[in-house]
Design a protein around this motif. Structure first.
Motif, PDB file in Angstrom:
ATOM      1  N   UNK A  25       0.823  -1.210   0.000  1.00 30.25           N
ATOM      2  CA  UNK A  25       0.000   0.000   0.000  1.00 30.25           C
ATOM      3  C   UNK A  25       0.851   1.252   0.000  1.00 30.25           C
ATOM      4  N   UNK A  26       0.269   2.339  -0.424  1.00 32.14           N
ATOM      5  CA  UNK A  26       0.936   3.632  -0.381  1.00 32.14           C
ATOM      6  C   UNK A  26       0.118   4.602   0.457  1.00 32.14           C
ATOM      7  N   UNK A  27       0.420   5.848   0.389  1.00 36.90           N
ATOM      8  CA  UNK A  27      -0.331   6.889   1.081  1.00 36.90           C
ATOM      9  C   UNK A  27       0.004   8.190   0.382  1.00 36.90           C
ATOM     10  N   UNK A  28      -0.693   9.223   0.527  1.00 32.07           N
ATOM     11  CA  UNK A  28      -1.893   9.342   1.314  1.00 32.07           C
ATOM     12  C   UNK A  28      -2.569  10.641   0.931  1.00 32.07           C
ATOM     13  N   UNK A  29      -3.828  10.717   1.265  1.00 36.00           N
ATOM     14  CA  UNK A  29      -4.537  11.983   1.184  1.00 36.00           C
ATOM     15  C   UNK A  29      -4.582  12.559   2.595  1.00 36.00           C
ATOM     16  N   UNK A  37     -10.824   5.152   7.098  1.00 38.62           N
ATOM     17  CA  UNK A  37      -9.615   4.341   6.945  1.00 38.62           C
ATOM     18  C   UNK A  37      -9.892   3.043   6.209  1.00 38.62           C
ATOM     19  N   UNK A  38     -11.055   2.450   6.457  1.00 35.71           N
ATOM     20  CA  UNK A  38     -11.385   1.165   5.829  1.00 35.71           C
ATOM     21  C   UNK A  38     -11.763   1.314   4.363  1.00 35.71           C
ATOM     22  N   UNK A  62       0.500   3.747  10.663  1.00 34.94           N
ATOM     23  CA  UNK A  62       0.783   4.272   9.333  1.00 34.94           C
ATOM     24  C   UNK A  62      -0.005   3.602   8.236  1.00 34.94           C
ATOM     25  N   UNK A  63      -0.604   2.436   8.529  1.00 29.25           N
ATOM     26  CA  UNK A  63      -1.419   1.729   7.551  1.00 29.25           C
ATOM     27  C   UNK A  63      -2.907   1.889   7.909  1.00 29.25           C
ATOM     28  N   UNK A  64      -3.755   1.597   6.947  1.00 31.12           N
ATOM     29  CA  UNK A  64      -5.185   1.803   7.139  1.00 31.12           C
ATOM     30  C   UNK A  64      -5.763   0.932   8.248  1.00 31.12           C
ATOM     31  N   UNK A  65      -5.203  -0.264   8.416  1.00 29.54           N
ATOM     32  CA  UNK A  65      -5.711  -1.141   9.460  1.00 29.54           C
ATOM     33  C   UNK A  65      -5.592  -0.515  10.839  1.00 29.54           C
ATOM     34  N   UNK A  66      -4.481   0.181  11.066  1.00 28.12           N
ATOM     35  CA  UNK A  66      -4.338   0.884  12.338  1.00 28.12           C
ATOM     36  C   UNK A  66      -5.313   2.057  12.417  1.00 28.12           C
ATOM     37  N   UNK A  95       4.733   8.186  17.142  1.00 31.79           N
ATOM     38  CA  UNK A  95       6.076   8.368  16.545  1.00 31.79           C
ATOM     39  C   UNK A  95       6.478   7.265  15.572  1.00 31.79           C
ATOM     40  N   UNK A  96       5.834   6.102  15.658  1.00 32.25           N
ATOM     41  CA  UNK A  96       6.214   4.976  14.809  1.00 32.25           C
ATOM     42  C   UNK A  96       5.464   4.956  13.475  1.00 32.25           C
TER      43      UNK A  96
END
Length: 267
Positions: free
Chosen positions: A109-113, A130-131, A184-188, A205-206
């Motif tokens: 995956x990438x990001x982001x808006x 996010x989902x 940083x990912x959508x799942x989070x 921070x992560x």
């Protein structure tokens, strides 16, 4: 509820996106008809362009859901035009995901808006925003695999079949990875609204390193094997075999030209 002052130009489909879609259509036609002297090149262009289209739709889904959830600034940022150059990080959103596909045949995956979360009320809305992106990859995978699970492959050239199988693999990997609860990912992003303020502050921070961490972990042979076993299981349920994805990947990496592709002339 406040409605978004969306101008017509804010939602007009970008010529950049239309150009990418045109490349997808033309290269898909070349892969289907065998028009290209090098079928691998046609598959490469088709899969890469279709992958970028899916990335644009992924980000559009985030933006559109945010708009209807209360962020009325989405339109002015150009996110509704499907123009990948409007993303906050075009490098992360387009360039790196394409490089991951070329290097390893995996849909990272990438990001982001950029979404102004302060404008949005309600934890469910934050989770849905996010989902929305990875759910787009799920839908894209279902569409790509429709000829397989509908048993409608009669008359479909092998070149195009293998290309669809490989494209479906990218969508499934992107959906699974996006739904990982990694900062940083959508799942989070789905679970973050439900976490305590203390935990969110500790994890924040992560977030910039989440995608890098996933990429590094996937290089561990045992993890990589388990991950692709899960991906293959999902694809088998959708009617796509490892034969399809393997030869699709071989065609995609046309510059290697190391093997004769079954049912494909000119390889």
């Amino acid at each position: 509820m406040t409605t978004a002052p969306i101008r017509r130009t804010d939602r007009r489909i970008s010529p950049v996106f239309l150009g990418i879609a045109a490349v997808t259509a033309v290269s898909g036609w070349a892969a289907w008809t065998g028009f290209a002297d090098n079928p691998g090149l046609a598959v490469f262009l088709f899969v890469t362009a279709a992958w970028i289209v899916s990335l644009c739709l992924h980000e559009y889904a985030h933006a559109r859901t945010a708009l209807h959830s209360g962020d009325i600034t989405i339109g002015a940022k150009g996110y509704l035009t499907l123009n990948p150059l409007k993303y906050t990080h075009a490098l992360l959103s387009i360039v790196l995901p394409v490089l991951f596909v070329i290097m390893g045949g995996i849909g990272l995956p990438g990001g982001a808006v950029f979404i102004e979360r302060g404008r949005i009320r309600g934890r469910w809305r934050h989770s849905l925003i996010s989902a929305a992106g990875p759910l787009t990859n799920v839908l894209f995978a279902v569409v790509c695999t429709a000829p397989f699970w509908l048993d409608a492959l009669d008359g479909v050239p092998d070149t195009f079949r293998y290309a669809l199988g490989f494209l479906a693999l990218l969508q499934v990997t992107a959906a699974i990875l996006n739904f990982l609860p990694v900062p940083g990912l959508d799942g989070y992003g789905v679970i973050e609204p439900w976490l305590s303020h203390r935990i969110r502050r500790q994890v924040e921070p992560f977030a910039p390193f989440g995608l890098i961490a996933v990429f590094v972990v996937l290089w561990i042979p045992e993890v990589n094997r388990a991950f692709f076993d899960a991906v293959d299981a999902v694809l088998r349920a959708l009617g796509v075999t490892e034969w399809d994805t393997y030869w699709g990947h071989e065609l995609y990496r046309f510059w290697e030209g190391s093997q004769e592709i079954p049912g494909v002339s000119g390889s």
